[in-house]
Write a protein that holds these residues in place. Structure first.
Motif, PDB file in Angstrom:
ATOM      1  N   ALA A  17      -4.216  10.122   4.434  1.00 41.79           N
ATOM      2  CA  ALA A  17      -4.105   9.598   3.259  1.00 41.79           C
ATOM      3  C   ALA A  17      -2.698   9.768   2.453  1.00 41.79           C
ATOM      4  CB  ALA A  17      -5.443  10.492   2.577  1.00 41.79           C
ATOM      5  N   TRP A  18      -2.135  10.936   2.709  1.00 47.09           N
ATOM      6  CA  TRP A  18      -0.823  11.025   1.974  1.00 47.09           C
ATOM      7  C   TRP A  18      -0.025  10.083   2.419  1.00 47.09           C
ATOM      8  CZ3 TRP A  18       3.553  11.836   4.664  1.00 47.09           C
ATOM      9  CH2 TRP A  18       3.299  11.930   5.896  1.00 47.09           C
ATOM     10  N   SER A  19       0.041   9.419   3.358  1.00 45.61           N
ATOM     11  CA  SER A  19       1.044   8.130   3.697  1.00 45.61           C
ATOM     12  C   SER A  19       0.348   6.793   3.774  1.00 45.61           C
ATOM     13  CB  SER A  19       1.573   8.446   5.132  1.00 45.61           C
ATOM     14  OG  SER A  19       0.557   8.477   6.205  1.00 45.61           O
ATOM     15  N   ALA A  20      -1.051   6.903   3.278  1.00 43.42           N
ATOM     16  CA  ALA A  20      -1.483   5.478   3.361  1.00 43.42           C
ATOM     17  C   ALA A  20      -1.583   4.704   2.033  1.00 43.42           C
ATOM     18  CB  ALA A  20      -3.253   5.851   3.697  1.00 43.42           C
ATOM     19  N   ARG A  21      -1.868   3.483   2.096  1.00 43.47           N
ATOM     20  CA  ARG A  21      -1.976   2.807   0.940  1.00 43.47           C
ATOM     21  C   ARG A  21      -3.437   2.264   0.715  1.00 43.47           C
ATOM     22  NH1 ARG A  21       2.614   1.865  -1.655  1.00 43.47           N
ATOM     23  NH2 ARG A  21       1.915   0.683  -3.098  1.00 43.47           N
ATOM     24  N   VAL A  22      -4.037   2.359  -0.347  1.00 45.05           N
ATOM     25  CA  VAL A  22      -5.327   1.967  -0.689  1.00 45.05           C
ATOM     26  C   VAL A  22      -5.380   0.547  -1.300  1.00 45.05           C
ATOM     27  CG1 VAL A  22      -7.659   2.394  -2.255  1.00 45.05           C
ATOM     28  CG2 VAL A  22      -6.214   4.250  -0.846  1.00 45.05           C
ATOM     29  N   PRO A  23      -5.882  -0.502  -0.697  1.00 43.59           N
ATOM     30  CA  PRO A  23      -6.033  -1.907  -1.115  1.00 43.59           C
ATOM     31  C   PRO A  23      -6.682  -1.734  -2.584  1.00 43.59           C
ATOM     32  CG  PRO A  23      -7.505  -1.635   0.610  1.00 43.59           C
ATOM     33  CD  PRO A  23      -6.910  -0.340   0.376  1.00 43.59           C
ATOM     34  N   HIS A  44      -1.679  -3.363 -11.037  1.00 42.19           N
ATOM     35  CA  HIS A  44      -0.348  -4.039 -10.953  1.00 42.19           C
ATOM     36  C   HIS A  44       0.887  -2.901 -11.455  1.00 42.19           C
ATOM     37  CE1 HIS A  44       2.847  -7.275 -10.725  1.00 42.19           C
ATOM     38  NE2 HIS A  44       2.976  -6.947 -12.010  1.00 42.19           N
ATOM     39  N   VAL A  45       0.673  -2.456 -12.476  1.00 44.67           N
ATOM     40  CA  VAL A  45       1.593  -1.586 -13.259  1.00 44.67           C
ATOM     41  C   VAL A  45       1.946  -0.361 -12.257  1.00 44.67           C
ATOM     42  CG1 VAL A  45       2.066  -0.194 -15.251  1.00 44.67           C
ATOM     43  CG2 VAL A  45       1.420  -2.738 -15.663  1.00 44.67           C
ATOM     44  N   PHE A  46       1.007   0.254 -11.647  1.00 46.11           N
ATOM     45  CA  PHE A  46       1.153   1.437 -11.244  1.00 46.11           C
ATOM     46  C   PHE A  46       1.536   1.319  -9.554  1.00 46.11           C
ATOM     47  CE2 PHE A  46      -1.112   2.721 -15.024  1.00 46.11           C
ATOM     48  CZ  PHE A  46      -0.307   3.991 -15.438  1.00 46.11           C
ATOM     49  N   SER A  47       1.289   0.306  -9.269  1.00 46.66           N
ATOM     50  CA  SER A  47       1.450  -0.144  -7.505  1.00 46.66           C
ATOM     51  C   SER A  47       3.020  -0.132  -7.453  1.00 46.66           C
ATOM     52  CB  SER A  47       0.858  -1.549  -7.241  1.00 46.66           C
ATOM     53  OG  SER A  47       1.051  -1.722  -6.090  1.00 46.66           O
ATOM     54  N   THR A  48       3.461   0.284  -6.441  1.00 50.69           N
ATOM     55  CA  THR A  48       4.760   0.372  -6.106  1.00 50.69           C
ATOM     56  C   THR A  48       4.846  -0.488  -4.565  1.00 50.69           C
ATOM     57  OG1 THR A  48       4.669   2.367  -4.711  1.00 50.69           O
ATOM     58  CG2 THR A  48       5.678   2.658  -7.158  1.00 50.69           C
ATOM     59  N   SER A  49       3.763  -1.426  -4.175  1.00 46.20           N
ATOM     60  CA  SER A  49       3.865  -2.026  -3.092  1.00 46.20           C
ATOM     61  C   SER A  49       4.879  -2.980  -2.969  1.00 46.20           C
ATOM     62  CB  SER A  49       2.379  -2.689  -3.188  1.00 46.20           C
ATOM     63  OG  SER A  49       2.485  -3.676  -1.885  1.00 46.20           O
ATOM     64  N   GLU A  50       5.654  -3.179  -1.994  1.00 49.89           N
ATOM     65  CA  GLU A  50       6.868  -4.161  -1.873  1.00 49.89           C
ATOM     66  C   GLU A  50       6.295  -5.201  -1.647  1.00 49.89           C
ATOM     67  OE1 GLU A  50       9.570  -2.506   1.261  1.00 49.89           O
ATOM     68  OE2 GLU A  50       9.868  -0.754  -0.240  1.00 49.89           O
ATOM     69  N   THR A  51       4.905  -5.402  -1.088  1.00 48.50           N
ATOM     70  CA  THR A  51       4.188  -6.825  -0.766  1.00 48.50           C
ATOM     71  C   THR A  51       3.889  -7.430  -2.119  1.00 48.50           C
ATOM     72  OG1 THR A  51       2.311  -5.992  -0.020  1.00 48.50           O
ATOM     73  CG2 THR A  51       4.097  -6.477   1.555  1.00 48.50           C
ATOM     74  N   ARG A  52       3.792  -6.518  -3.207  1.00 47.50           N
ATOM     75  CA  ARG A  52       3.006  -6.930  -4.219  1.00 47.50           C
ATOM     76  C   ARG A  52       1.728  -7.302  -4.394  1.00 47.50           C
ATOM     77  NH1 ARG A  52       6.410  -6.602  -7.827  1.00 47.50           N
ATOM     78  NH2 ARG A  52       7.283  -7.881  -9.396  1.00 47.50           N
ATOM     79  N   ASP A  53       0.897  -6.529  -3.678  1.00 45.07           N
ATOM     80  CA  ASP A  53      -0.352  -6.657  -3.311  1.00 45.07           C
ATOM     81  C   ASP A  53      -1.441  -5.746  -4.121  1.00 45.07           C
ATOM     82  OD1 ASP A  53      -0.304  -4.471  -2.077  1.00 45.07           O
ATOM     83  OD2 ASP A  53      -0.994  -5.029  -0.081  1.00 45.07           O
ATOM     84  N   ASP A  54      -0.592  -5.029  -4.933  1.00 43.01           N
ATOM     85  CA  ASP A  54      -1.330  -4.111  -5.900  1.00 43.01           C
ATOM     86  C   ASP A  54      -2.031  -2.892  -5.318  1.00 43.01           C
ATOM     87  OD1 ASP A  54       0.042  -5.540  -7.821  1.00 43.01           O
ATOM     88  OD2 ASP A  54      -1.746  -6.421  -8.690  1.00 43.01           O
ATOM     89  N   SER A  55      -1.692  -2.674  -4.134  1.00 39.36           N
ATOM     90  CA  SER A  55      -2.221  -1.624  -3.429  1.00 39.36           C
ATOM     91  C   SER A  55      -1.344  -0.382  -3.852  1.00 39.36           C
ATOM     92  CB  SER A  55      -2.139  -1.597  -1.868  1.00 39.36           C
ATOM     93  OG  SER A  55      -0.574  -1.903  -1.559  1.00 39.36           O
ATOM     94  N   MET A  56      -2.144   1.041  -3.594  1.00 40.36           N
ATOM     95  CA  MET A  56      -1.577   2.111  -4.267  1.00 40.36           C
ATOM     96  C   MET A  56      -1.375   3.205  -3.150  1.00 40.36           C
ATOM     97  SD  MET A  56      -3.140   2.973  -7.845  1.00 40.36           S
ATOM     98  CE  MET A  56      -3.330   1.733  -9.102  1.00 40.36           C
TER      99      MET A  56
END
Length: 161
Positions: A17-23, A44-56
């Motif tokens: 989990a420490w390296s995963a992204r939650v959709p 949207h604001v808290f996600s750092t997803s490079e694909t801009r899918d707002d995963s966290m």
């Protein structure tokens, strides 16, 4: 926090989990976000997803929890509130942002939607109260100035338990 984050992942991904992204779809299942009118903007604001899918990532999740915690300062809370309300991410709250903000707060239903005249009057009132430099928008410092006069602001956040 780690337990809550990992529970949002499929069972087979939980040990990493420490390296995963939650959709985003899973983040939105959190009870604290489910009824929040700004749930999509928060992701949207808290996600750092490079694909801009707002995963966290877990770090994104921790950032979100810390901002909404009781121990976060009013400055931190107001900074993130401003970013959440800045729907077009241009660094100011303009008339369009304010209209979207009001619509989020009043609901999208016909019975709760403001008339054009009511919306215009409300936005005018907000700008008269908040737009110190009279440029037709609210910048972060103007927003923080208004928020500093609201003692309830620091206590009203969407992720308290």
């Amino acid at each position: 926090a780690y337990k809550r984050f990992s529970e949002l992942l499929p069972k087979e991904e939980r040990e990493n989990a420490w390296s995963a992204r939650v959709p985003k779809s899973q983040i939105l299942t959190l009870p604290e976000l489910r009824a929040n009118p700004f749930q999509h903007r928060i992701c949207h604001v808290f996600s750092t997803s490079e694909t801009r899918d707002d995963s966290m990532s877990f770090e994104d999740f921790l950032d979100m929890l810390s901002v909404f915690s009781d121990s976060a300062t009013s400055d931190i809370k107001s900074h993130y509130a401003f970013r959440i309300f800045d729907f077009d991410d241009d660094g100011t709250l303009d008339r369009k942002d304010l209209e979207q903000l009001v619509n989020c707060l009043t609901g999208q239903g016909e019975e709760s939607r403001l008339s054009s005249a009511e919306m215009e009057q409300l936005i005018q009132n907000i700008l008269e109260e908040s737009d110190i430099d009279k440029d037709g928008t609210i910048n972060l410092s103007e927003f923080q100035h208004v928020v500093s006069r609201s003692p309830d602001f620091a206590r009203c956040d969407g992720l308290q338990r």
